[in-house]
Design a protein around this motif. Structure first.
Motif: not given
Length: 230
Positions: A97-102, A104-113, A146-154
């Motif tokens: 798993g990793e959290v990727i900064p984008l 535009d300041g948002r983030r995306r998380v990717r997780i593989r089980l 699972f790959t998330s859509e971009p999200y804000v850190g809040e």
């Protein structure tokens, strides 16, 4: 001023020369004086030296390295229910798993089980079934992703929906996990980020044992980032 005698001599020598008038000569003299005094026209003046921009680059536009999940404090579990109300708990002890900064300041998380590592608590029989071709089919589909859509850190502090794409047994569908509000000022560092969601296993082709096991699969994620992450 040019003497009159010179004028007459010039006209006799070259009769087609038209000498400037007295007013024109005065204007020409004034222009020469202005040039000598440094009053050159704007197009002849040296350009102003360029000034350096004081605008700082947008920090959001500077890429930052992805953040890995902390394997010592992260957990990925699931829960099933039999038709008789029995609860079956399982987990994925091996994952990536990793959290990727984008930019535009948002983030995306990717997780593989890793499906080959799935374990069902207290039951070797259920563990074998979960890994078998009848369920997760670990031999042909080694990862649940699972790959998330971009999200804000809040989002990790306030909680809320985390939308993304879940891939299971070769089928990819949009799913939503819900993040709980943080229990500390520094979520993912001093306390877990907790998320949960329900998935209908029939949507991903997991049709086996529907007479005995309900379709809903509840996932629970408890994650932390490695120290030094933002």
């Amino acid at each position: 001023m040019i003497p009159t005698a010179v004028h007459r001599a010039a006209r006799r020598a070259v009769p087609w020369i038209v000498l400037p008038s007295r007013r024109a000569r005065r204007l020409a003299w004034a222009g020469l004086t202005a040039a000598v005094c440094g009053l050159a026209p704007a197009w002849a003046q040296a350009p102003a030296p360029a000034t350096e921009s004081t605008t700082s680059p947008d920090p959001a536009a500077v890429p930052v390295a992805p953040t890995r999940l902390d394997p010592a404090h992260s957990r990925f579990g699931f829960e099933l229910r039999t038709r008789w109300g029995q609860r079956v708990d399982g987990n994925f002890p091996r994952y990536e798993g990793e959290v990727i900064p984008l930019p535009d300041g948002r983030r995306r998380v990717r997780i593989r089980l890793a499906t080959g590592s799935v374990e069902v608590a207290g039951s070797d029989r259920y563990t074998r079934f979960a890994r078998s071709p009848s369920f997760l089919d670990a031999a042909h589909h080694p990862w649940v992703e699972f790959t998330s859509e971009p999200y804000v850190g809040e989002l990790v502090r306030a909680g809320g929906p985390l939308r993304g794409t879940l891939s299971l047994r070769g089928v990819s569908k949009p799913e939503t996990f819900t993040l709980k509000p943080s229990a500390c000022p520094r979520p993912a560092h001093d306390c877990d980020v907790v998320a949960y969601g329900r998935v209908n296993r029939a949507d991903y082709g997991l049709q086996t044992w529907r007479w005995a096991v309900q379709d809903d699969v509840r996932f629970t994620l408890r994650v932390r980032w490695l120290e030094g992450a933002p």
